[in-house]
Design an enzyme around this catalytic site. Structure first.
Site, short mmCIF file in Angstrom:
data_model
loop_
_atom_site.label_atom_id
_atom_site.label_comp_id
_atom_site.label_asym_id
_atom_site.label_seq_id
_atom_site.Cartn_x
_atom_site.Cartn_y
_atom_site.Cartn_z
N CYS A 30 32.90 15.98 64.32
CA CYS A 30 32.44 16.54 63.05
C CYS A 30 32.46 15.49 61.94
O CYS A 30 33.41 14.71 61.84
CB CYS A 30 33.35 17.71 62.68
N CYS A 60 35.61 15.58 58.40
CA CYS A 60 36.88 14.84 58.21
C CYS A 60 36.72 13.44 58.78
O CYS A 60 35.96 13.24 59.72
CB CYS A 60 38.00 15.43 59.03
N CYS A 75 37.54 25.61 61.36
CA CYS A 75 37.76 24.39 60.59
C CYS A 75 39.15 24.49 59.97
O CYS A 75 39.52 25.55 59.46
CB CYS A 75 36.67 24.27 59.53
N GLN A 130 35.70 22.23 41.19
CA GLN A 130 36.53 21.41 42.09
C GLN A 130 36.75 22.18 43.39
O GLN A 130 37.09 23.37 43.35
CB GLN A 130 37.88 21.09 41.44
N TYR A 190 29.59 15.41 31.73
CA TYR A 190 29.49 15.91 33.11
C TYR A 190 30.53 17.03 33.27
O TYR A 190 31.44 16.93 34.10
CB TYR A 190 29.77 14.81 34.13
N CYS A 192 35.77 10.45 41.15
CA CYS A 192 35.95 10.84 42.55
C CYS A 192 35.52 9.70 43.47
O CYS A 192 35.53 9.84 44.69
CB CYS A 192 35.20 12.12 42.86
C1 LIG Z 1 32.28 15.74 39.36
S1 LIG Z 1 31.50 17.09 38.58
C2 LIG Z 1 32.58 17.32 37.23
C3 LIG Z 1 32.75 18.73 36.76
C4 LIG Z 1 33.92 19.06 35.85
N1 LIG Z 1 34.43 17.96 35.09
C5 LIG Z 1 35.04 19.75 36.63
O1 LIG Z 1 36.11 19.17 36.79
O2 LIG Z 1 34.84 20.88 37.08
C6 LIG Z 1 30.08 16.31 37.92
C7 LIG Z 1 29.15 17.23 37.15
O3 LIG Z 1 28.13 16.40 36.58
C8 LIG Z 1 26.91 17.13 36.57
N2 LIG Z 1 25.85 16.12 36.43
C9 LIG Z 1 25.33 15.32 37.39
N3 LIG Z 1 24.42 14.47 36.86
C10 LIG Z 1 24.37 14.74 35.53
C11 LIG Z 1 23.63 14.20 34.46
N4 LIG Z 1 22.74 13.23 34.65
N5 LIG Z 1 23.83 14.71 33.22
C12 LIG Z 1 24.70 15.73 33.02
N6 LIG Z 1 25.46 16.28 34.02
C13 LIG Z 1 25.27 15.79 35.25
C14 LIG Z 1 26.95 17.88 37.89
O4 LIG Z 1 26.09 18.99 37.85
C15 LIG Z 1 28.43 18.29 37.96
O5 LIG Z 1 28.62 19.54 37.36
#
Ligand SMILES: C[S@@+](CC[C@H](N)C(=O)[O-])C[C@H]1O[C@@H](n2cnc3c(N)ncnc32)[C@H](O)[C@@H]1O
Length: 468
Positions: free
Chosen positions: A84, A87, A175, A299, A328, A425
Site C-alpha cells: 500500500c 504508509c 487499515c 487537519q 491559507y 507540512c
Molecule cells: C495546509 S492547509 C492549512 C489549513 C489551516 N491552517 C488548518 O490548520 O486547518 C492549506 C490550505 O491552503 C489552501 N490553499 C491552497 N492554495 C491556496 C492559495 N493559492 N491561496 C489561498 N489558499 C490556498 C487550501 O485550500 C488549504 O485549505
C-alpha cells in the site's frame, strides 16, 4: 561490509545486497554502494536487503527480500503494509521513526544554511487509528497481492494506490491508520456497489462511475461523513447506493455526492449534492468547534491537531493590540485559535467551501473579531493590492506541501510583519523560504517545534516562530 555483487553488472534489473543505514526525505531506506548512496523503497535502517536496481545513475531500487532483520523492526499491524502506498514504514519502531523525522528537519534547515536547534518530535499517542479522513480510490484494475487466491476478481477495487502505481488499486480490507468505523464502511461501500452493478472509474479509459470514497469523522463528536465522488450525476443509481449504505450504517450522520467529470483523479467535485444529513460534520478540538464540509481542508489527525493548535497559540500568543493574518486558513482553525486573544484576525483561503465553513465556525464559537477573504493568497498579497484588512503585526502561514508561492514570499517580505509563525507540512520546501525571510527580511528563527501528524509516513509538521 563485503557486498556480493559485481559493479559492472549493476544495471537496471540487477540484484544487489545493501545495508540500510538511514531514511531519506521520501521515507526510503538508504545505504552506501561503492561510495554512492542508494535509495531503496521498503528498506528500513538496520536491515540488510536484497534489492532490485531500478535506476543506475541516481541509484534506486526496491526490496526483494530482507536478508537480515533490523533491531528496530516491529511487526506491521496492517495486512497491506508493503504494497500500500499509504504508509512508508509501519515496520519501523515508532521511537526510531521520530528520531528519523527529527533528523530530516535538521537536514532541511542545514541544507538551507540555517543553524537551528531542533527539539524532539512530539509523537502521536497512540500512533494508530489517528486519521479522521481517508480518501479511497475505486479502480477498474485491481492489484493482486502475493498470497491472494487464484481467480480473484481483477476488474473492481476500492482502496489505496499501490506504491508508485497510479493505475493500480489495492483492494483494502482494513487499515491501521484510519478511524475505527472506516473498515466496516469500506467493506459495505464495495459490497453495495458490486451488488448494484455500479462500475468503477477506469483511469486509463476514462469510463465508469465510481471514483472516490471519502470517509471523515469528528473524533470529538463521533459524527461521520461519507462522500461518494462520481464521474457523473447518475442520481437514481447513487441514491440506491446511499440508501443501502445508510441502512447498514446508522452511525453515518451525513452522506454527500461530489461529481468530478474531469480526468484528474481528485476527490474534489465541481458540484455537490447532500443526500443525507446536514452536509457537514462537526469536530471539537479543545474548546473550539468546527463544521467541516466535504471539500474543506481540516487537519487529518484530530489528536495531534489539538497539540498543533495549542503550540501555534502558544508561539503566536497575540496580544489584544495585535492584528493577525492567517494565510491559507482552511476552515479557520488557526484563525479561531488566535482570535481569542488578538485584536482582530484576517484569514485568507482559496476554496470557497472552506471560507464558508470558516465564517460559520467563527459564529459557532462566538468570535466576532475574525474575518475571511476568499481567493488566491497570491492575488491578495500582490503588489499594490489594497485590502480591507489592516496590516498584520503577526502573520501565521500554513501553505500546502509546495510551500509559499515565490510571489507570496515576496509579498510577505514587503508586508514585513514583526512576527511570523510558519506552519509547514513539508520542511524541505519551507526551510529555504525561512532562510530567505532570515536573509532578506531580517528575521530570527526563535524556535522550531516539530509535531508528528502523520505516523508511519516521512511527513512531519513543523511550527517555526520568526521575529524581526
Ligand atoms: C495546509 S492547509 C492549512 C489549513 C489551516 N491552517 C488548518 O490548520 O486547518 C492549506 C490550505 O491552503 C489552501 N490553499 C491552497 N492554495 C491556496 C492559495 N493559492 N491561496 C489561498 N489558499 C490556498 C487550501 O485550500 C488549504 O485549505
Amino acid at each position: 561490509m563485503e557486498m556480493p555483487y559485481d559493479l559492472p553488472l549493476m544495471k537496471r534489473g540487477a540484484e544487489i545486497e545493501v545495508l540500510i543505514d538511514r531514511l531519506d526525505r521520501k521515507g526510503r531506506g538508504t545505504g552506501s554502494v561503492d561510495g554512492r548512496t542508494m535509495a531503496v523503497r521498503g528498506g528500513l535502517p538496520g536491515q540488510v536487503v536484497r534489492v532490485r536496481v531500478t535506476r543506475r545513475r541516481r541509484l534506486e531500487g526496491y526490496v526483494l527480500e530482507v536478508v537480515t532483520r533490523s533491531p528496530h523492526e516491529v511487526d506491521a499491524r496492517c495486512p497491506h503494509s508493503g504494497s500500500c502506498g499509504g504508509c512508508a514504514f509501519q515496520q519501523l519502531a515508532y521511537p526510531v521513526q521520530l528520531t528519523a523525522l527529527r533528523e530530516q528537519v535538521g537536514n532541511a534547515f542545514a541544507a538551507a544554511g540555517l543553524e537551528v536547534v531542533v527539539p524532539e518530535v512530539i509523537g502521536c499517542d497512540p500512533p494508530f487509528g489517528y486519521r479522521n479522513k481517508m480518501d479511497f480510490t475505486f479502480g477498474a484494475t485491481r492489484w493482486v497481492e502475493v498470497g491472494e487466491p487464484e481467480g480473484v476478481e481483477r476488474d473492481f477495487a476500492l482502496g489505496m494506490h499501490v506504491s508508485g502505481r497510479f493505475d493500480r488499486v489495492l483492494d483494502i480490507q482494513s487499515c491501521a491508520l484510519h478511524f475505527d468505523e472506516a473498515d466496516g464502511l469500506l467493506t459495505s461501500a464495495r459490497e453495495v456497489a458490486r451488488a448494484h452493478g455500479l462500475p468503477p472509474w477506469d483511469v486509463l479509459r476514462h469510463t465508469g462511475l465510481l471514483r472516490h470514497l471519502v470517509l471523515r469523522k469528528g473524533f470529538g463528536t463521533g459524527e461521520i461523513m461519507v462522500d461518494l465522488v462520481t464521474s457523473e450525476d447518475a442520481g437514481p443509481s447513487v441514491d440506491r447506493w446511499a440508501e443501502a449504505m445508510l441502512e447498514r450504517h446508522p452511525e453515518v450522520t451525513t452522506l454527500v455526492q461530489n461529481v468530478n467529470t474531469r480526468p484528474a483523479s481528485v476527490a474534489f467535485g465541481e458540484r455537490e449534492r447532500v443526500i443525507h444529513g446536514p452536509g457537514v460534520i462537526t469536530e471539537r478540538i479543545g474548546d473550539l468547534a468546527f463544521n467541516i464540509s466535504a471539500n474543506s481542508f481540516f487537519q487529518t489527525n484530530s489528536r495531534q491537531a489539538a497539540v498543533l493548535f495549542s503550540l501555534v497559540s502558544e508561539l503566536a500568543a497575540p496580544t489584544g493590540d495585535e492584528v493577525v493574518w492567517d494565510l491559507y486558513c482552511g476552515t479557520g482553525a488557526l484563525s479561531l485559535a488566535a482570535a481569542r486573544t488578538a485584536r482582530e484576525v484576517w484569514g485568507f483561503e482559496l476554496v470557497d467551501a472552506a471560507v464558508a465553513d470558516a465564517r460559520g465556525n467563527a459564529a459557532l464559537n462566538d468570535l466576532s473579531n475574525v474575518h475571511f477573504i476568499a481567493g488566491d493568497v497570491l492575488a491578495s498579497l500582490g503588489e499594490g493590492v489594497s485590502l480591507d484588512a489592516p496590516p498584520p503585526d503577526l502573520a501565521i502561514v500554513d501553505p500546502p506541501r509546495a510551500g509559499l508561492h515565490p510571489k507570496v514570499l515576496s509579498g510577505l517580505l514587503r508586508l514585513a510583519p514583526p512576527r511570523i509563525v510558519y506552519v509547514s507540512c513539508n520542511i524541505h520546501a519551507s526551510a529555504p523560504q525561512i532562510a530567505t525571510l532570515v536573509a532578506e527580511g531580517g528575521y530570527d528563527v526563535e524556535c522550531v517545534r516539530p509535531v508528528d501528524m502523520f505516523p508511519h509516513t516521512p511527513h512531519v509538521e513543523c511550527v517555526v516562530a520568526l521575529r524581526r
